[in-house]
Design an enzyme around this catalytic site. Structure first.
Site, PDB file in Angstrom:
ATOM      1  N   ARG A  67       0.935  -1.142  -0.062  1.00  0.00           N
ATOM      2  CA  ARG A  67       0.013  -0.058   0.067  1.00  0.00           C
ATOM      3  C   ARG A  67       0.939   1.202   0.089  1.00  0.00           C
ATOM      4  NH1 ARG A  67      -4.734   1.120   4.452  1.00  0.00           N
ATOM      5  NH2 ARG A  67      -2.783   1.587   5.648  1.00  0.00           N
ATOM      6  N   THR A  90      -0.828   7.664  -0.881  1.00  0.00           N
ATOM      7  CA  THR A  90      -2.097   7.488  -1.437  1.00  0.00           C
ATOM      8  C   THR A  90      -3.226   6.452  -0.804  1.00  0.00           C
ATOM      9  OG1 THR A  90      -1.437   5.906  -2.905  1.00  0.00           O
ATOM     10  CG2 THR A  90      -1.034   8.706  -3.774  1.00  0.00           C
ATOM     11  N   ASP A  96      -0.138  -2.879  12.245  1.00  0.00           N
ATOM     12  CA  ASP A  96       0.514  -3.350  10.918  1.00  0.00           C
ATOM     13  C   ASP A  96       0.767  -4.974  10.896  1.00  0.00           C
ATOM     14  OD1 ASP A  96       2.304  -4.150   8.752  1.00  0.00           O
ATOM     15  OD2 ASP A  96       2.290  -1.951   8.249  1.00  0.00           O
ATOM     16  N   ASP A 123       3.991  -6.435   9.538  1.00  0.00           N
ATOM     17  CA  ASP A 123       5.107  -6.199  10.224  1.00  0.00           C
ATOM     18  C   ASP A 123       5.019  -7.009  11.670  1.00  0.00           C
ATOM     19  OD1 ASP A 123       6.646  -4.280   8.722  1.00  0.00           O
ATOM     20  OD2 ASP A 123       5.749  -2.464   9.939  1.00  0.00           O
TER      21      ASP A 123
HETATM   22  C1  PRP Z   1      -2.022  -4.339   4.380  1.00  0.00           C
HETATM   23  C2  PRP Z   1      -2.805  -5.628   4.495  1.00  0.00           C
HETATM   24  C3  PRP Z   1      -3.688  -5.565   3.218  1.00  0.00           C
HETATM   25  C4  PRP Z   1      -3.679  -3.989   3.110  1.00  0.00           C
HETATM   26  C5  PRP Z   1      -5.052  -3.581   3.563  1.00  0.00           C
HETATM   27  O1  PRP Z   1      -0.774  -4.760   3.732  1.00  0.00           O
HETATM   28  O2  PRP Z   1      -2.128  -6.690   4.466  1.00  0.00           O
HETATM   29  O3  PRP Z   1      -2.838  -5.940   1.949  1.00  0.00           O
HETATM   30  O4  PRP Z   1      -2.773  -3.355   3.858  1.00  0.00           O
HETATM   31  O5  PRP Z   1      -5.175  -1.997   3.056  1.00  0.00           O
HETATM   32  P1  PRP Z   1      -6.126  -1.588   2.216  1.00  0.00           P
HETATM   33  O6  PRP Z   1      -7.528  -2.203   2.476  1.00  0.00           O
HETATM   34  O7  PRP Z   1      -6.277  -0.156   2.517  1.00  0.00           O
HETATM   35  O8  PRP Z   1      -5.807  -1.822   0.612  1.00  0.00           O
HETATM   36  P2  PRP Z   1       0.669  -3.681   3.525  1.00  0.00           P
HETATM   37  O9  PRP Z   1       0.596  -2.614   2.365  1.00  0.00           O
HETATM   38  O10 PRP Z   1       0.932  -3.215   4.903  1.00  0.00           O
HETATM   39  O11 PRP Z   1       1.777  -4.653   2.999  1.00  0.00           O
HETATM   40  P3  PRP Z   1       2.383  -5.873   3.650  1.00  0.00           P
HETATM   41  O12 PRP Z   1       1.340  -6.969   3.851  1.00  0.00           O
HETATM   42  O13 PRP Z   1       3.616  -6.486   2.931  1.00  0.00           O
HETATM   43  O14 PRP Z   1       2.717  -5.571   5.056  1.00  0.00           O
HETATM   44  N1  URA Z   2      -2.873  -2.621   6.952  1.00  0.00           N
HETATM   45  C1  URA Z   2      -2.532  -3.090   8.195  1.00  0.00           C
HETATM   46  O1  URA Z   2      -1.663  -3.987   8.306  1.00  0.00           O
HETATM   47  N2  URA Z   2      -3.186  -2.841   9.166  1.00  0.00           N
HETATM   48  C2  URA Z   2      -4.370  -1.718   9.137  1.00  0.00           C
HETATM   49  O2  URA Z   2      -4.717  -1.279   9.957  1.00  0.00           O
HETATM   50  C3  URA Z   2      -4.586  -1.269   7.702  1.00  0.00           C
HETATM   51  C4  URA Z   2      -3.605  -1.704   6.636  1.00  0.00           C
END
Ligand code: PRP
Ligand code: URA
Length: 207
Positions: A103, A107, A198, A201
């Site tokens: 993400r 944005t 997160d 993480d």
């Molecule tokens: C997180 C989560 C989703 C997304 C959700 O991923 O695992 O994929 O954000 O957000 P949204 O509904 O607003 O799209 P992240 O971008 O943190 O990546 P990661 O799983 O690699 O940590």
């Molecule tokens: N991605 C995450 O991991 N946590 C949130 O709360 C939103 C997006």
């Protein structure tokens, strides 16, 4: 309209409490992700098609049933991987195909960096992502799985924001959504409140 199922199972409440707790270390966090994923999968897979068959027990022939279709698990990297391991152990015939999104921090739009699909689509796909926040990643993923040719799609997430649920419903009204909890709201950084922070993480210990 796709169904929205919020688990009300006592074990879901119990493991969610540990998952949300900021003191929970990564190894325990991963364990809770696995437990909750299994509870969600059991619910989401209640209507999978079966075919009748027989086996010989040590005593007699027994009428049995086995899964009768190709099932795909589609984890959205990274955090979805934590769900796929547990569910794959429960459904040994499941295929695992991957989608990678991160993400954008400004944005909040999903950016694709990986996609691995076969030429022949499975009949049923379960998209796995612990967090449904704005719904951008889920909607993008659902669109890609649909384009691949899968007819029956479900989305499994551990925690959802009302904004994400509404977006998925509006964009993909035929997709069933299974979640352990629908939380209050998104904050100014599009994080789910109260949420768990997160997910990626916390699973991979990359704070
Ligand atoms: C997180 C989560 C989703 C997304 C959700 O991923 O695992 O994929 O954000 O957000 P949204 O509904 O607003 O799209 P992240 O971008 O943190 O990546 P990661 O799983 O690699 O940590
Ligand atoms: N991605 C995450 O991991 N946590 C949130 O709360 C939103 C997006």
């Amino acid at each position: 309209m796709g169904r929205i199922t919020e688990l009300e199972h006592p074990l879901s409440w119990h493991h969610l409490a540990t998952l949300r707790d900021q003191r929970t270390p990564p190894h325990l966090f991963r364990e809770q992700v696995g437990h909750l994923s299994l509870l969600l999968a059991c619910k989401a897979m209640e209507t999978l098609p079966l075919r009748a068959m027989e086996v010989e027990t040590p005593l007699a022939r027994a009428a049995c049933r086995q899964l009768a279709c190709r099932i795909a698990l589609v984890p959205i990297l990274r955090a979805g991987l934590g769900m796929a391991d547990a569910i794959q152990a429960l459904v040994p015939t499941a295929e695992v195909w991957h989608l990678g999104f991160y993400r954008d921090e400004t944005t909040h739009q999903p950016v694709e960096y990986y996609r691995k699909f076969s030429s022949a689509p499975p009949e049923i796909a379960f998209i796995l992502d612990p967090m449904l926040a704005t719904g951008g990643s889920a909607c993008e993923g659902i669109g890609m799985v649909r384009q691949w040719g899968v007819e029956r799609i479900s989305l499994l997430c551990l925690i959802a924001a009302p904004e994400g649920v509404a977006r998925v419903q509006a964009a993909h009204p035929d997709v069933d959504l299974y979640t352990c909890a629908i939380d209050e709201r998104l904050d100014e950084n599009a994080y789910i409140v109260p949420g768990l922070g997160d997910a990626g993480d916390r699973i991979f210990n990359t704070h």
